[in-house]
Design a protein around this motif. Structure first.
Motif, PDB file in Angstrom:
ATOM      1  N   LEU A 161      -5.857  -0.428   8.873  1.00 43.57           N
ATOM      2  CA  LEU A 161      -6.479  -1.592   9.495  1.00 43.57           C
ATOM      3  C   LEU A 161      -6.646  -2.795   8.618  1.00 43.57           C
ATOM      4  CD1 LEU A 161      -9.760   0.780  10.171  1.00 43.57           C
ATOM      5  CD2 LEU A 161      -8.324   0.052  11.676  1.00 43.57           C
ATOM      6  N   HIS A 162      -7.123  -3.722   9.122  1.00 39.23           N
ATOM      7  CA  HIS A 162      -7.338  -5.234   8.509  1.00 39.23           C
ATOM      8  C   HIS A 162      -5.914  -5.756   8.055  1.00 39.23           C
ATOM      9  CE1 HIS A 162     -11.217  -4.143   8.898  1.00 39.23           C
ATOM     10  NE2 HIS A 162     -11.076  -3.210   7.551  1.00 39.23           N
ATOM     11  N   MET A 163      -4.807  -5.191   8.650  1.00 39.00           N
ATOM     12  CA  MET A 163      -3.410  -5.902   8.195  1.00 39.00           C
ATOM     13  C   MET A 163      -3.377  -7.449   8.531  1.00 39.00           C
ATOM     14  SD  MET A 163      -1.638  -4.019   6.305  1.00 39.00           S
ATOM     15  CE  MET A 163      -3.104  -3.440   5.318  1.00 39.00           C
ATOM     16  N   GLU A 164      -4.052  -7.844   9.564  1.00 41.17           N
ATOM     17  CA  GLU A 164      -3.809  -9.028  10.131  1.00 41.17           C
ATOM     18  C   GLU A 164      -4.632 -10.019   9.035  1.00 41.17           C
ATOM     19  OE1 GLU A 164      -5.361  -7.078  12.432  1.00 41.17           O
ATOM     20  OE2 GLU A 164      -3.504  -6.522  12.975  1.00 41.17           O
ATOM     21  N   ASN A 165      -5.556  -9.547   8.807  1.00 40.90           N
ATOM     22  CA  ASN A 165      -6.340 -10.268   7.409  1.00 40.90           C
ATOM     23  C   ASN A 165      -5.607 -10.567   6.323  1.00 40.90           C
ATOM     24  OD1 ASN A 165      -8.427 -10.663   9.336  1.00 40.90           O
ATOM     25  ND2 ASN A 165      -9.771  -9.222   8.563  1.00 40.90           N
ATOM     26  N   LEU A 166      -5.227  -9.382   6.051  1.00 43.35           N
ATOM     27  CA  LEU A 166      -4.169  -9.295   4.706  1.00 43.35           C
ATOM     28  C   LEU A 166      -3.011 -10.337   4.784  1.00 43.35           C
ATOM     29  CD1 LEU A 166      -3.346  -8.209   1.974  1.00 43.35           C
ATOM     30  CD2 LEU A 166      -2.088  -6.463   2.947  1.00 43.35           C
TER      31      LEU A 166
END
Lengths: 153, 141
Positions: free
Chosen positions: B89-94
């Motif tokens: 999860l949260h790869m877009e934010n990374l």
């Protein structure tokens, strides 16, 4: 690996409940790249003519499969890019998503590729693709008047 | 559970400008990474052609059997993509955060030439911190 369970058609997957969740297009290709079936239900934009569109789609999927087999971080031994992969060999992708559509892909051991282009919020469609493949087997392959490799009528 | 396998940054023309491996099983040599990056650049462009509706910006997420690939394209055409475990999860934010690091430590570096491979120490340091922090935070759950 048991690819599909049983010889009877598996129960139909639950119908999508949200509006706007219907598919845009479906493609079915055989292992040589012949487009056996193409249906569109909702396609406002046509970039290319039908022949080029099919070729582009097949080419994209072929290259993506090659790319995922090469990029697979869990396998140590990889062939070189561009080496044709047998169906099922190497890591293959099952879907990709852009901001305007989601493409779900399934390849059978016989090389039949089923592609469904839908709305981007669609969930995992692998079961639906298996169901479609079972329909294909039941009604197309078992039809004595059907010649393999010809477009489906 | 969630882990990043590798990070690639490609410039507008599809050339690889940065590659970092965080633990994939097979080692890819430099030539292979260059080929993979250009191949991805072309696939990204072709996927825009096949869109049934207007306004497609290219592939954002590719789900394969053993890994997921998240891609972020900036307004200038620079693509950042990360290969990670399925379901991370949260790869877009990374990726957006890595883009911020890129603008701060690479683009504002007066010795950096545009579209050339990235050789900026501060970028490397901060990137490792960001990825490690991500990993620790996810392990802590």
């Amino acid at each position: 690996m048991q690819f599909f369970g049983g010889s009877d058609i598996s129960p139909s997957p639950p119908a999508p409940t949200a509006p706007g969740n219907n598919a845009h297009m479906i493609y079915v290709f055989n292992r040589n790249g012949v487009c056996l079936l193409y249906k569109e239900w909702n396609r406002p934009l046509h970039t290319l003519n039908a022949q080029q569109d099919h070729k582009l789609m097949f080419g994209l999927l072929f290259s993506l499969k090659s790319l995922t087999a090469k990029m697979d971080p869990t396998s140590a031994e990889k062939g070189n890019l561009g080496v044709p992969q047998l169906p099922g060999q190497g890591c293959s992708f099952h879907s990709f998503r852009t901001n305007t559509y989601k493409l779900s892909f399934m390849e059978t051991p016989s090389g039949i590729k089923i592609i469904l282009v839908t709305h981007p919020k669609t969930g995992d469609l692998r079961d639906s693709l298996k169901y479609i493949y079972n329909l294909y087997v039941e009604y197309v392959v078992k039809n004595p008047l059907y010649t393999p490799g010809a477009p489906v009528r | 559970m969630a882990a990043i396998y590798s990070l690639y940054i490609i410039n507008k023309s599809g050339g690889l400008i940065f590659y970092k491996d965080y633990g994939s099983a097979g080692r890819m040599d430099t030539n292979d990474t260059l080929r993979v990056a250009s191949l991805w650049h072309s696939m990204h462009a072709i996927s825009q052609q096949l869109s049934p509706v207007l306004g497609c910006a290219g592939i954002e997420l590719l789900e394969a059997d053993n890994f997921d690939l998240h891609c972020f394209q900036s307004l200038t055409g620079t693509k950042f993509f990360v290969v990670c475990e399925p379901g991370t999860l949260h790869m877009e934010n990374l990726l957006k955060y890595i883009y911020e690091l890129y603008t701060d430590y690479v683009l504002k570096n007066p010795f950096y030439e545009m579209e050339m491979p990235i050789r900026c120490e501060l970028f490397d340091i901060n990137l490792s911190q960001a990825v490690q922090k991500d990993r620790v935070a996810l392990l802590g759950r």
